[in-house]
Enzyme design. Structure first.
Site, PDB file in Angstrom:
ATOM      1  N   HIS A 238       0.850  -1.207   0.000  1.00  0.00           N
ATOM      2  CA  HIS A 238       0.000   0.000   0.000  1.00  0.00           C
ATOM      3  C   HIS A 238       0.879   1.248   0.000  1.00  0.00           C
ATOM      4  O   HIS A 238       0.721   2.135  -0.850  1.00  0.00           O
ATOM      5  CB  HIS A 238      -0.912  -0.003   1.233  1.00  0.00           C
ATOM      6  CG  HIS A 238      -1.701   1.259   1.437  1.00  0.00           C
ATOM      7  ND1 HIS A 238      -3.064   1.330   1.241  1.00  0.00           N
ATOM      8  CD2 HIS A 238      -1.326   2.508   1.815  1.00  0.00           C
ATOM      9  CE1 HIS A 238      -3.481   2.567   1.477  1.00  0.00           C
ATOM     10  NE2 HIS A 238      -2.434   3.305   1.830  1.00  0.00           N
ATOM     11  N   GLU A 239       1.779   1.319   0.963  1.00  0.00           N
ATOM     12  CA  GLU A 239       2.549   2.557   1.141  1.00  0.00           C
ATOM     13  C   GLU A 239       3.460   2.814  -0.059  1.00  0.00           C
ATOM     14  O   GLU A 239       3.523   3.935  -0.572  1.00  0.00           O
ATOM     15  CB  GLU A 239       3.367   2.497   2.429  1.00  0.00           C
ATOM     16  CG  GLU A 239       2.549   2.305   3.702  1.00  0.00           C
ATOM     17  CD  GLU A 239       1.506   3.378   3.941  1.00  0.00           C
ATOM     18  OE1 GLU A 239       1.577   4.446   3.318  1.00  0.00           O
ATOM     19  OE2 GLU A 239       0.600   3.135   4.756  1.00  0.00           O
TER      20      GLU A 239
ATOM     21  N   HIS B 111       1.875   4.343  -2.982  1.00  0.00           N
ATOM     22  CA  HIS B 111       1.714   5.810  -2.974  1.00  0.00           C
ATOM     23  C   HIS B 111       2.838   6.457  -3.787  1.00  0.00           C
ATOM     24  O   HIS B 111       2.615   7.469  -4.471  1.00  0.00           O
ATOM     25  CB  HIS B 111       1.724   6.364  -1.552  1.00  0.00           C
ATOM     26  CG  HIS B 111       0.403   6.266  -0.840  1.00  0.00           C
ATOM     27  ND1 HIS B 111      -0.775   6.712  -1.384  1.00  0.00           N
ATOM     28  CD2 HIS B 111       0.076   5.771   0.387  1.00  0.00           C
ATOM     29  CE1 HIS B 111      -1.772   6.512  -0.527  1.00  0.00           C
ATOM     30  NE2 HIS B 111      -1.285   5.929   0.548  1.00  0.00           N
TER      31      HIS B 111
ATOM     32  N   TYR C  57      -4.220  14.362  -3.159  1.00  0.00           N
ATOM     33  CA  TYR C  57      -4.624  13.592  -1.980  1.00  0.00           C
ATOM     34  C   TYR C  57      -5.776  14.237  -1.223  1.00  0.00           C
ATOM     35  O   TYR C  57      -5.753  14.393  -0.006  1.00  0.00           O
ATOM     36  CB  TYR C  57      -3.407  13.401  -1.065  1.00  0.00           C
ATOM     37  CG  TYR C  57      -3.462  12.196  -0.157  1.00  0.00           C
ATOM     38  CD1 TYR C  57      -3.642  10.907  -0.658  1.00  0.00           C
ATOM     39  CD2 TYR C  57      -3.301  12.327   1.217  1.00  0.00           C
ATOM     40  CE1 TYR C  57      -3.666   9.802   0.172  1.00  0.00           C
ATOM     41  CE2 TYR C  57      -3.320  11.231   2.071  1.00  0.00           C
ATOM     42  CZ  TYR C  57      -3.508   9.971   1.530  1.00  0.00           C
ATOM     43  OH  TYR C  57      -3.528   8.869   2.368  1.00  0.00           O
TER      44      TYR C  57
ATOM     45  N   GLU D 247      -5.900   6.613  -2.507  1.00  0.00           N
ATOM     46  CA  GLU D 247      -5.922   5.606  -1.436  1.00  0.00           C
ATOM     47  C   GLU D 247      -6.323   4.227  -1.965  1.00  0.00           C
ATOM     48  O   GLU D 247      -5.733   3.216  -1.587  1.00  0.00           O
ATOM     49  CB  GLU D 247      -6.904   6.044  -0.345  1.00  0.00           C
ATOM     50  CG  GLU D 247      -6.257   6.743   0.810  1.00  0.00           C
ATOM     51  CD  GLU D 247      -5.163   5.901   1.435  1.00  0.00           C
ATOM     52  OE1 GLU D 247      -5.437   4.764   1.850  1.00  0.00           O
ATOM     53  OE2 GLU D 247      -4.028   6.370   1.505  1.00  0.00           O
TER      54      GLU D 247
ATOM     55  N   ASP E  95     -12.985  11.579   4.437  1.00  0.00           N
ATOM     56  CA  ASP E  95     -11.546  11.330   4.508  1.00  0.00           C
ATOM     57  C   ASP E  95     -11.174  10.380   3.364  1.00  0.00           C
ATOM     58  O   ASP E  95     -11.947   9.485   3.011  1.00  0.00           O
ATOM     59  CB  ASP E  95     -11.226  10.684   5.867  1.00  0.00           C
ATOM     60  CG  ASP E  95      -9.750  10.352   6.009  1.00  0.00           C
ATOM     61  OD1 ASP E  95      -9.023  11.201   6.545  1.00  0.00           O
ATOM     62  OD2 ASP E  95      -9.327   9.254   5.576  1.00  0.00           O
TER      63      ASP E  95
ATOM     64  N   HIS F 162      -9.359   7.896   3.192  1.00  0.00           N
ATOM     65  CA  HIS F 162      -9.346   6.470   3.526  1.00  0.00           C
ATOM     66  C   HIS F 162     -10.745   5.874   3.559  1.00  0.00           C
ATOM     67  O   HIS F 162     -10.903   4.662   3.717  1.00  0.00           O
ATOM     68  CB  HIS F 162      -8.651   6.242   4.871  1.00  0.00           C
ATOM     69  CG  HIS F 162      -7.236   6.718   4.896  1.00  0.00           C
ATOM     70  ND1 HIS F 162      -6.905   8.019   5.183  1.00  0.00           N
ATOM     71  CD2 HIS F 162      -6.083   6.078   4.617  1.00  0.00           C
ATOM     72  CE1 HIS F 162      -5.583   8.162   5.113  1.00  0.00           C
ATOM     73  NE2 HIS F 162      -5.059   7.002   4.758  1.00  0.00           N
TER      74      HIS F 162
END
Ligand code: ASN
Ligand code: ZN
Ligand code: CA
Length: 353
Positions: free
Chosen positions: A173-174, A177, A188, A197, A257, A259
């Site tokens: 996931h990270e 980005h 974002y 996301e 948000d 997420h």
């Protein structure tokens, strides 16, 4: 290159030269090895190491020179490079501080290999340069993050109720980005933030499937290994199961948000890959009462990757994501193909028409 320094210390300098330009792309001191990583989340795995000056470094010259550092509770810099007198890192328990480092190295390795093997992508920037990873960030930090400015990955140990945030899906996931930042550049916030996301949840999940690790098998849950309660952070089959994410698009979704607005695209991807209704992976409803038959992870992932790298831009909205993925499916499989039609059906099933 063999040789010696002026004081007689033997040198084994390795230099990687770009065949086209003749420029030096990377160099490292030491001999590339395969070491053992006894991870916390993923069992005993192979990790790249480098033998240098009689110690083994958790450094992988075969994947862009990726290195893993221990921040030792700090929040800046690189702390210390993880090294060992033996070619073994961690013991599978959190009493050994190299265990989380082994998880991080393994996550970086599987993410590198997933993008390389699946799409021919040569690292996060597609330039052959590996990032670096830092573990033991701060105290009781229950998160992980990618940073474009250091081109590095950072993991907390978690606090009460958490394990270290070093699972495969979080690593994928990270670092995804970073891929998004170097391709579509999805802003974002608002709907583009939700798509940013979701892109990370999608590729984090595909990295988890790619690794095919029996201790952390592929699923459509995000962060299912992180909490002592066993509750995942997010669910792709029905994102609202987390109590906050959106299953279906509405005109207000961009105010959530990022997420949680990601839920619409995570739900789309699940429907595209797996299909609606009940399966061993979950039970996915549709917002329009339709039935969707999935096309599998490989084709769904290829469509999302091409859309991300060819058609999406910083301001892409959900409507734009529908257009982008349809263009990608048309390129890859043809207009009117089953894949193309399923992309359309899966977006309609999450109310993106
Ligand atoms: N772990 C979080 C994420 O990748 C960090 C953040 O909020 N950017 O979404
Ligand atoms: Zn994220
Ligand atoms: Ca997962």
């Amino acid at each position: 290159m063999g040789g010696a320094y002026a004081d007689g210390t033997p040198s084994e300098l390795h230099v990687l030269v770009d065949a086209a330009s003749g420029r030096v792309r990377d160099s490292w001191e030491g001999v590339q090895r395969e070491g053992t990583g006894n991870t916390f989340h993923s069992g005993s795995v192979t990790v790249g190491s480098t033998l240098s000056g009689g110690t083994y470094q958790l450094a992988d010259a075969t994947r862009g020179g990726h290195r893993t550092y221990d921040l030792n509770g700090g929040t800046s810099g690189t702390g210390t490079l993880v090294t060992n007198t033996g070619n073994v890192f961690g013991d599978g328990t959190l009493a050994n501080r190299q265990t989380a480092a082994a998880d991080a190295a393994y996550g970086a390795q599987e993410t590198w290999d997933y993008y390389k093997t699946t799409f021919g992508r040569n690292g996060i920037r597609n330039d052959g340069v590996g990032a670096y990873s830092r573990v033991h960030y701060s105290t009781n930090y229950a998160n992980a993050f990618w940073s474009d400015s250091c081109f590095c990955m950072t993991y907390g140990d978690g606090g009460s109720g958490w394990y270290p945030l070093t699972s495969l899906d979080v690593a994928g996931h990270e670092m995804s980005h970073g891929v998004t930042s170097n391709t579509a550049g999805l802003r974002y916030s608002g709907e583009s933030g939700g798509l940013n996301e979701a892109t990370s949840d999608i590729f984090g999940t595909l990295v988890e499937f790619y690794a095919a690790n029996s201790k952390d098998p592929g699923d459509y849950l995000i962060g299912e290994k992180l909490r002592t309660s066993g509750a995942p952070l997010r669910y792709m089959d029905k994102p609202s199961k987390d109590g906050a994410s959106a299953d279906c698009w509405s005109s207000s979704v961009g105010r959530l948000d990022v997420h949680y607005s990601s839920g619409v695209a995570n739900h789309f991807f699940y429907l595209l890959a797996v299909g609606s209704g009940s399966s061993s992976y979950g039970n996915s409803p549709t917002c329009n009462g339709s039935t969707v038959a999935g096309i599998g992870n490989a084709r769904a992932g290829a469509i999302w990757y091409r859309a991300l790298t060819t058609y999406m831009t910083s301001r892409t909205s959900y409507a734009g994501a529908r257009t982008a993925t349809l263009s990608a499916a048309k390129d890859l499989y043809g207009a009117g193909s089953a894949e193309y039609n399923t992309v359309a059906a899966a977006w309609s099933a999450v109310s993106v028409n």
